[in-house]
Design a protein around this motif. Structure first.
Motif, PDB file in Angstrom:
ATOM      1  N   PHE A 124       0.813  -1.213   0.000  1.00 37.17           N
ATOM      2  CA  PHE A 124       0.000   0.000   0.000  1.00 37.17           C
ATOM      3  C   PHE A 124       0.849   1.266   0.000  1.00 37.17           C
ATOM      4  N   ARG A 125       2.035   1.161  -0.580  1.00 36.93           N
ATOM      5  CA  ARG A 125       2.925   2.333  -0.671  1.00 36.93           C
ATOM      6  C   ARG A 125       2.211   3.495  -1.346  1.00 36.93           C
ATOM      7  N   LYS A 126       2.492   4.706  -0.855  1.00 38.40           N
ATOM      8  CA  LYS A 126       1.900   5.911  -1.443  1.00 38.40           C
ATOM      9  C   LYS A 126       2.688   6.289  -2.693  1.00 38.40           C
ATOM     10  N   SER A 127       2.006   6.701  -3.701  1.00 38.58           N
ATOM     11  CA  SER A 127       2.652   7.078  -4.950  1.00 38.58           C
ATOM     12  C   SER A 127       2.542   8.578  -5.157  1.00 38.58           C
ATOM     13  N   TYR A 128       2.988   9.056  -6.308  1.00 36.90           N
ATOM     14  CA  TYR A 128       2.854  10.480  -6.617  1.00 36.90           C
ATOM     15  C   TYR A 128       1.423  10.772  -7.063  1.00 36.90           C
ATOM     16  N   GLY A 237      11.256  13.396   2.279  1.00 37.50           N
ATOM     17  CA  GLY A 237       9.827  13.399   1.994  1.00 37.50           C
ATOM     18  C   GLY A 237       9.523  13.490   0.517  1.00 37.50           C
ATOM     19  N   MET A 238      10.461  13.027  -0.320  1.00 39.70           N
ATOM     20  CA  MET A 238      10.305  13.104  -1.771  1.00 39.70           C
ATOM     21  C   MET A 238      10.142  11.698  -2.361  1.00 39.70           C
ATOM     22  N   LYS A 239       9.817  11.638  -3.646  1.00 41.13           N
ATOM     23  CA  LYS A 239       9.465  10.367  -4.285  1.00 41.13           C
ATOM     24  C   LYS A 239      10.361  10.074  -5.482  1.00 41.13           C
ATOM     25  N   ASN A 240      10.549   8.776  -5.715  1.00 46.24           N
ATOM     26  CA  ASN A 240      11.406   8.300  -6.804  1.00 46.24           C
ATOM     27  C   ASN A 240      10.539   7.647  -7.884  1.00 46.24           C
ATOM     28  N   ILE A 241      10.548   8.234  -9.070  1.00 45.30           N
ATOM     29  CA  ILE A 241       9.771   7.720 -10.198  1.00 45.30           C
ATOM     30  C   ILE A 241      10.724   7.100 -11.214  1.00 45.30           C
ATOM     31  N   MET A 242      10.516   5.840 -11.535  1.00 45.83           N
ATOM     32  CA  MET A 242      11.373   5.154 -12.502  1.00 45.83           C
ATOM     33  C   MET A 242      10.807   5.310 -13.914  1.00 45.83           C
ATOM     34  N   LEU A 330      10.364   1.930  -4.940  1.00 47.87           N
ATOM     35  CA  LEU A 330       9.950   2.983  -5.866  1.00 47.87           C
ATOM     36  C   LEU A 330       8.582   3.555  -5.502  1.00 47.87           C
ATOM     37  N   ASP A 331       8.330   4.757  -6.032  1.00 41.76           N
ATOM     38  CA  ASP A 331       7.089   5.468  -5.743  1.00 41.76           C
ATOM     39  C   ASP A 331       6.218   5.666  -6.977  1.00 41.76           C
ATOM     40  N   ASP A 355      -2.574  -4.156  -9.439  1.00 45.05           N
ATOM     41  CA  ASP A 355      -3.150  -5.159  -8.538  1.00 45.05           C
ATOM     42  C   ASP A 355      -2.199  -5.427  -7.372  1.00 45.05           C
ATOM     43  N   GLU A 356      -0.918  -5.448  -7.687  1.00 46.92           N
ATOM     44  CA  GLU A 356       0.096  -5.686  -6.648  1.00 46.92           C
ATOM     45  C   GLU A 356       0.219  -4.486  -5.727  1.00 46.92           C
ATOM     46  N   TYR A 357       0.116  -3.279  -6.309  1.00 43.54           N
ATOM     47  CA  TYR A 357       0.259  -2.034  -5.545  1.00 43.54           C
ATOM     48  C   TYR A 357      -0.920  -1.130  -5.893  1.00 43.54           C
ATOM     49  N   PRO A 358      -2.029  -1.207  -5.159  1.00 44.09           N
ATOM     50  CA  PRO A 358      -3.257  -0.489  -5.528  1.00 44.09           C
ATOM     51  C   PRO A 358      -3.114   1.027  -5.613  1.00 44.09           C
ATOM     52  N   ASN A 359      -2.161   1.614  -4.887  1.00 45.65           N
ATOM     53  CA  ASN A 359      -1.994   3.072  -4.894  1.00 45.65           C
ATOM     54  C   ASN A 359      -0.894   3.536  -5.845  1.00 45.65           C
ATOM     55  N   PHE A 360      -0.289   2.613  -6.564  1.00 45.39           N
ATOM     56  CA  PHE A 360       0.888   2.925  -7.376  1.00 45.39           C
ATOM     57  C   PHE A 360       0.466   3.671  -8.643  1.00 45.39           C
ATOM     58  N   ASN A 361       1.089   4.829  -8.879  1.00 43.52           N
ATOM     59  CA  ASN A 361       0.737   5.631 -10.047  1.00 43.52           C
ATOM     60  C   ASN A 361       1.689   5.343 -11.204  1.00 43.52           C
ATOM     61  N   ILE A 362       1.119   5.271 -12.390  1.00 43.30           N
ATOM     62  CA  ILE A 362       1.889   5.044 -13.616  1.00 43.30           C
ATOM     63  C   ILE A 362       1.382   6.039 -14.652  1.00 43.30           C
ATOM     64  N   VAL A 363       2.275   6.867 -15.171  1.00 44.05           N
ATOM     65  CA  VAL A 363       1.888   7.773 -16.248  1.00 44.05           C
ATOM     66  C   VAL A 363       2.498   7.247 -17.545  1.00 44.05           C
ATOM     67  N   GLY A 364       1.658   7.127 -18.556  1.00 43.64           N
ATOM     68  CA  GLY A 364       2.122   6.620 -19.840  1.00 43.64           C
ATOM     69  C   GLY A 364       2.360   7.741 -20.827  1.00 43.64           C
ATOM     70  N   GLU A 365       3.434   7.592 -21.598  1.00 44.49           N
ATOM     71  CA  GLU A 365       3.681   8.546 -22.682  1.00 44.49           C
ATOM     72  C   GLU A 365       2.737   8.193 -23.836  1.00 44.49           C
ATOM     73  N   VAL A 366       1.667   8.959 -23.960  1.00 46.06           N
ATOM     74  CA  VAL A 366       0.720   8.814 -25.064  1.00 46.06           C
ATOM     75  C   VAL A 366       0.802  10.123 -25.841  1.00 46.06           C
ATOM     76  N   TRP A 367       1.742  10.168 -26.771  1.00 50.26           N
ATOM     77  CA  TRP A 367       2.060  11.417 -27.467  1.00 50.26           C
ATOM     78  C   TRP A 367       1.091  11.595 -28.637  1.00 50.26           C
ATOM     79  N   MET A 368      -0.089  12.128 -28.325  1.00 48.55           N
ATOM     80  CA  MET A 368      -1.112  12.348 -29.329  1.00 48.55           C
ATOM     81  C   MET A 368      -1.593  13.789 -29.202  1.00 48.55           C
TER      82      MET A 368
END
Length: 624
Positions: A124-128, A237-242, A330-331, A355-368
């Motif tokens: 349940f790690r907090k994401s950005y 208190g900062m986050k690491n985005i891969m 990772l965050d 599903d593994e990390y319900p709060n995990f944020n993922i931003v996708g590059e959708v260059w449209m």
């Protein structure tokens, strides 16, 4: 028998036995060259783990495992150098397992495998989210914290700062050493461009053509350095985005040189370039060949396109992503070229992670360049639902806003389709997104023209753009160096938009990491950016409040962010002249508020009177 002769024979026997052991041991070590993932974790939602063993002719052996752990499946492919063993780790305690490789029921060799305990509450790690501001770093170009790792004899490309497309020596240590600078700027999360190994002979600095996805490029540091980066960010208190790449690897990837299966990558046979027409992914009129050439075609010849429809590939990518989250604490992820992936495969990949990390944020590059097309890719999109498709992707990037920001501040007169109306129109389509608060907003990134080049370092235009990003819905992202006025012209090549940050290298004439080291102009940019985004950190109304905006008049755009407790009024005058406007037009939003405190100048504005605002300037008013 002669006593001395007996001793000699015994000694010879011992030597022969030792030689046999050493010979057998050397064969044993040669038999397994790689194990991926090299270890796993207990208590995971993904308890069914596919372990890849790689070594010459390893498929000739039968495989068993210790500790009463169940083997669900053993997959051998057409390449005898691979064995994929799937085990069930459910209810298995943290322990060391032993894989035995047998020939004719005799153990030929063994391999230890560790199941580690997870961090507490890891699931349940907090994401950005919209309370964050993300600082995007071109990893090779930010700061060289350890000159000793600039080149590596095992990797082809060596450091060459004189080459705009070469490696310059920026590394993880350089990021760590300057985290306080980033925090003081007002950023709460860091997104470095990919850090895994890229062994291309040229242009490897951007690291999007990876040659090993379980290993940090040694010219950036080590896996342990990456863990330390996460720890140092979390201390502050900062986050690491891969920055994660699912669509392709580099052609120097060790596995591409000895493919497990012919269809591990898309083949036509061999190479075929993508047509880049992402609209074919949902176009009901698209031909099958055009859709295939977008999705399966290679991004460039040096980047083999991964086949996520192959179950072995998909499981490999899912596990690799989860392994990094768990291992490096990772965050969040940013996923490169998201909409070029196999459409169903990337949906399964994304769902497995969330599903593994319900709060995990993922931003996708959708260059449209159309809101409906971008919204299609966000999780629970009503547009995608038309064809029963759900990408499960939490966040997308607001490229239509970026497109407007590239030009709008040079459009001095408010016309029907020019000036601030472009910004207004972008937000009129917010209804298309299932979660408008969770989209990434930006004026530039590592692939676009730099904002300060497009506007010739015009500070007033920079102020307008940053004010907009800091006060609208979504998650703002700032590209490294913009906060000190760095520019770069995309038409001159990628190297020009990815300059070294001044002060990141020993001997640099200017050190922009410190106030005393910056020029007067750099401090002007930095001080404004820092003031704005540090204010935003605690402005809950910006993070989660609603938005109401008014049709621009005379190229002046007015909008409000509000909740039950607070209202912020933002005014952007994009004309060259001072504009005076009556506040009664905004009565619906101003309501009973009497004054507004400008967070930038500190001045108090009386809302009962007309407001005059000079050209190319902004107001951010906390209403009182």
């Amino acid at each position: 028998m002669d006593y001395k002769k007996t001793l000699r024979l015994c000694a010879f026997a011992r030597i022969l036995k030792l030689a046999t052991i050493l010979l057998f041991t050397s064969v044993t070590f040669a038999q397994i060259d790689r194990v991926e993932p090299s270890f796993w974790y207990t208590g995971m939602n993904l308890s069914s783990v596919q372990i890849m063993f790689y070594g010459k002719n390893i498929a000739q052996y039968d495989v068993t495992i210790s500790n009463n752990v169940a083997i669900e499946n053993i997959k051998k492919t057409e390449n005898p150098n691979y064995v994929f063993v799937t085990i069930d780790t459910k209810n298995v305690a943290a322990s060391e397992l032993t894989f035995s490789f047998k020939s004719k029921n005799k153990v030929a060799f063994t391999k230890k495998y560790e199941l580690k305990a997870r961090r507490e509450n890891s699931k349940f790690r907090k994401s950005y989210d919209s309370s964050d501001m993300i600082y995007l770093i071109m990893s090779d170009r930010f700061a060289n914290g350890n000159p000793n790792n600039d080149s590596d004899k095992s990797l082809t490309e060596k450091v060459d700062r004189s080459n705009p497309s070469g490696r310059h020596g920026g590394d993880i240590e350089g990021i760590i050493k300057n985290l306080d600078y980033i925090k003081e700027l007002g950023a709460t999360a860091v997104w470095p461009t990919p850090l895994c190994e890229d062994n291309d002979a040229r242009g490897s600095y951007h690291t999007y053509g990876q040659s090993d996805v379980y290993k940090v490029d040694s010219r950036f540091g080590t896996n342990e350095d990456y863990l330390r980066l996460s720890a140092e960010l979390h201390k502050r208190g900062m986050k690491n985005i891969m920055d994660y790449v699912t669509n392709h690897w580099g052609w120097q990837h060790w596995m591409y040189k000895d493919l497990p299966t012919y269809d591990w990558v898309h083949q036509f046979p061999g190479y075929s370039q993508s047509n880049y027409r992402m609209t074919t992914q949902f176009d009901t009129n698209a031909s099958a060949i055009d859709a295939r050439n977008c999705m399966d075609g290679w991004f460039v010849p040096s980047m083999p396109d991964l086949n996520q429809s192959n179950p072995l590939v998909l499981k490999y990518l899912i596990q690799n992503a989860i392994w990094w989250i768990e291992y490096a604490d990772l965050d969040g992820f940013r996923v490169d070229t998201y909409s070029y992936n196999d459409k169903d495969g990337i949906s399964k990949w994304t769902k497995a992670i969330t599903d593994e990390y319900p709060n995990f944020n993922i931003v996708g590059e959708v260059w449209m360049h159309d809101q409906a097309q971008m919204a299609y890719w966000q999780k629970d999109s009503k547009i995608g639902a038309i064809e029963s498709y759900n990408s499960y992707l939490p966040s997308v990037m607001d490229f239509t806003l970026h497109d407007a920001l590239e030009k709008v501040f040079n459009e001095d007169k408010g016309e029907w389709d020019k000036g601030m109306i472009k910004i207004y129109d972008n937000f009129t389509n917010d209804f298309l997104y299932p979660n408008i608060s969770n989209i990434l907003v930006f004026a530039e990134n590592h692939d676009t023209n730099r904002f300060n080049a497009a506007y010739k370092k015009d500070f007033k235009k920079y102020q307008m753009a940053m004010t907009l990003l800091a006060t609208i819905r979504g998650i703002p992202q700032l590209y490294y160096g913009s906060e000190i006025g760095m520019d770069g012209d995309k038409s001159k090549g990628d190297g020009d938009i990815r300059h070294d940050f001044p002060g990141g290298w020993g001997g640099d004439r200017i050190n922009a990491f410190t106030k005393t080291g910056r020029t007067e102009e750099q401090n002007k940019f930095y001080d404004f950016t820092s003031k704005l985004f540090n204010w935003r950190k605690s402005a809950a109304v910006i993070h989660s409040g609603k938005m109401m905006h008014y049709v621009p008049e005379n190229n002046v755009y007015v909008y409000f962010r509000y909740n039950e407790k607070q209202t912020v009024m933002v005014v952007i005058n994009n004309s060259n002249e001072t504009q005076t406007f009556k506040t009664k037009r905004f009565a619906q939003s101003i309501q009973n508020y009497q004054t507004g405190n400008d967070i930038l100048s500190g001045k108090t504005i009386d809302l009962k009177n007309d407001i005059a605002l000079e050209g190319k300037s902004v107001l951010v008013l906390e209403l009182k």
